[in-house]
Design an enzyme around this catalytic site. Structure first.
Site, PDB file in Angstrom:
ATOM      1  N   LYS A 123       0.548  -1.187  -0.121  1.00  0.00           N
ATOM      2  CA  LYS A 123       0.104  -0.175  -0.323  1.00  0.00           C
ATOM      3  C   LYS A 123       0.901   1.222   0.638  1.00  0.00           C
ATOM      4  O   LYS A 123       1.605   1.300   1.172  1.00  0.00           O
ATOM      5  CB  LYS A 123      -0.862  -0.057   1.630  1.00  0.00           C
ATOM      6  CG  LYS A 123      -1.992   1.062   1.157  1.00  0.00           C
ATOM      7  CD  LYS A 123      -3.053   0.613   2.529  1.00  0.00           C
ATOM      8  CE  LYS A 123      -3.748   1.978   2.567  1.00  0.00           C
ATOM      9  NZ  LYS A 123      -4.710   1.717   3.746  1.00  0.00           N
TER      10      LYS A 123
ATOM     11  N   SER B 145      -9.598   1.598   2.986  1.00  0.00           N
ATOM     12  CA  SER B 145      -9.007   2.158   2.050  1.00  0.00           C
ATOM     13  C   SER B 145      -8.034   1.827   1.637  1.00  0.00           C
ATOM     14  O   SER B 145      -6.887   2.313   0.384  1.00  0.00           O
ATOM     15  CB  SER B 145      -7.915   3.263   3.466  1.00  0.00           C
ATOM     16  OG  SER B 145      -6.913   2.950   3.795  1.00  0.00           O
TER      17      SER B 145
ATOM     18  N   SER C 191      -9.990  -0.627   6.732  1.00  0.00           N
ATOM     19  CA  SER C 191      -9.517  -0.633   5.925  1.00  0.00           C
ATOM     20  C   SER C 191      -8.895  -1.773   4.779  1.00  0.00           C
ATOM     21  O   SER C 191      -8.336  -2.354   3.795  1.00  0.00           O
ATOM     22  CB  SER C 191      -8.330   0.707   5.956  1.00  0.00           C
ATOM     23  OG  SER C 191      -8.974   1.590   6.196  1.00  0.00           O
TER      24      SER C 191
END
Length: 448
Positions: A69, A152, A176
């Site tokens: 990420k 996210s 997330s």
């Protein structure tokens, strides 16, 4: 269905495949149309080199593909956190601890994945760089319009679901990791926050942030957790019937989408038929969270403290939806923040008492299936729908973060249904029971 890390690692060790072959398969997936908007930056040549290191097949990750990420530092790369604000920041001088542990375990980093700007949403929409579409790892492309993949850790989830990575390193502050897991038919494990270092990652909430991973199966989640937490999971030989499970009615089952309700009820019936002891409880304490967070919660206060200087210089460059949530923290006083700390501790104590008789709790990970991207795309005319969806997606998962707990999301839908996640969860440092129960549930559901 995609092969998981454990089985692929076995094939590589036995000489039936090689890390180089597997990297090429992952690169082909990453370059395919289902990975549109999944990667902010690819590192295919570096991944090929990592897969070619002599002896890599003997390491836990065996030179297989891992995505990261765009929140975590990788030495020599800029960590932009899904934003244009940080794109001119200097390259990271060193790997974050989570990245370093994966690298030592033999990870081949295939690329940095898209994310919600500064990790502040559970929907997965990013107005700067595009939004990946959900993909069902078990049954392929979703029918109909492109749907949100959850956030996210949006790109991380799709990278695993499409076969571009075996592990997607991500973060979980309010859901997330688990939300993308549920909406893409994969597995997400949010460990107890203190078990994995979060240094070297752009923070959202220093109180709630958790570094963790998305995988294709629960047994892969065990491997990823053992690497990231630098600890061994204690395995239990106990059968499913030996574990005490609870289904909390308050909050978690409110307003379920018909597909989610059907999949959840069917899953409970199958587990009961397999001998699982499942008790329905109220757990009324969860209804108190709205009052605990009435002044804005940890994410608003702690993100504002980190962003206020950047907002003063580059406020117009922020996603307006993210900016508005961060700026809520400006109005929280020091006294409000201290009150929040005390209220959380007291609430956790009440929750621990209410859950003490059970080894894990079962809930739908999210109460709805993935909505179309078009319904929540950037634009002020869609803000109301965006925030409604965001609240629903975060509702169940965020309870666990406030609890300082751990939770696993695993798929429980069937062919012809949009992806649905089952959440197995409990309080702090109950990671091993949650993972053991998750393994048993996964085995039972795979029999169907």
């Amino acid at each position: 269905m995609l092969a998981d890390l454990v089985s692929t690692r076995s094939h590589v060790a036995a000489g039936h495949s090689s890390a180089r072959d597997e990297i090429e398969r992952c690169i082909a997936a990453a370059e395919g149309p289902t990975c549109a908007h999944v990667f902010r930056q690819t590192s295919f040549d570096q991944a090929r080199a990592a897969a070619a290191v002599p002896g890599v097949e003997r390491l836990p990750l065996a030179g297989l593909a891992v995505s990261v990420k765009d929140l975590f530092d990788i030495q020599g790369m800029t960590t932009a956190a899904g934003s244009t604000v940080l794109r001119e920041a200097p390259p990271a001088p060193a790997d974050s601890p989570a990245v370093a542990r994966l690298r030592r375990a033999g990870a081949a980093f295939i690329g940095r994945t898209h994310m919600v700007e500064f990790a502040f949403s559970g929907v997965g929409v990013n107005p700067h760089f595009g939004t990946p579409a959900a993909f069902d790892a078990r049954h392929g492309a979703l029918p109909g319009p492109a749907r949100v993949c959850g956030g996210s850790s949006s790109g991380a989830g799709v990278s695993v679901a499409t076969g571009a990575a075996f592990i997607g390193l991500g973060s979980d502050t309010g859901g997330s990791i688990r939300i993308p897991a549920a909406l893409n038919g994969i597995v997400g494990f949010k460990n107890t926050a203190r078990l994995v270092p979060t240094e070297g990652a752009v923070p959202l909430s220093t109180t709630l942030d958790t570094a963790c991973a998305l995988t294709r199966t629960v047994r892969d989640a065990v491997v990823a957790h053992e690497i990231l937490a630098a600890r061994r999971v204690t395995r239990s030989p106990a059968p499913l019937s030996a574990w005490r499970l609870a289904v909390p009615a308050t909050l978690f089952l409110d307003g379920l989408d018909a597909t989610v309700a059907r999949a959840f009820d069917r899953t409970l019936s199958r587990l009961r038929a397999a001998g699982a002891q499942i008790t329905e409880i109220d757990l009324a304490e969860t209804a108190q969270l709205a009052d605990v967070n009435a002044t804005g919660g940890f994410s608003a206060a702690e993100s504002y403290a980190w962003h206020r200087a950047l907002l003063a210089r580059h406020g117009n460059a922020y996603d307006p939806r993210v900016k508005s949530r961060i700026e809520r923290g400006a109005s929280m006083s020091a006294a409000d923040y201290i009150d929040l700390l005390h209220a959380r501790r007291a609430w956790i104590a009440r929750m621990q008492t209410a859950m003490a008789d059970f080894d894990a709790l079962l809930s739908p990970t999210v109460p709805i299936v993935a909505p179309p991207i078009a319904s929540v795309a950037p634009g002020s005319e869609r803000d109301a729908e965006f925030f409604r969806v965001n609240g629903l997606l975060l509702r169940n998962t965020s309870v666990v973060n406030m609890l300082d707990g751990c939770a696993l999301s695993l798929p429980c839908h069937e062919a012809g249904e949009l992806p649905v996640g089952l959440m197995v969860w409990h309080g702090a440092l109950r990671d091993d029971p949650v993972l053991n129960i998750g393994l048993l549930i996964e085995q039972e559901l795979q029999k169907q």
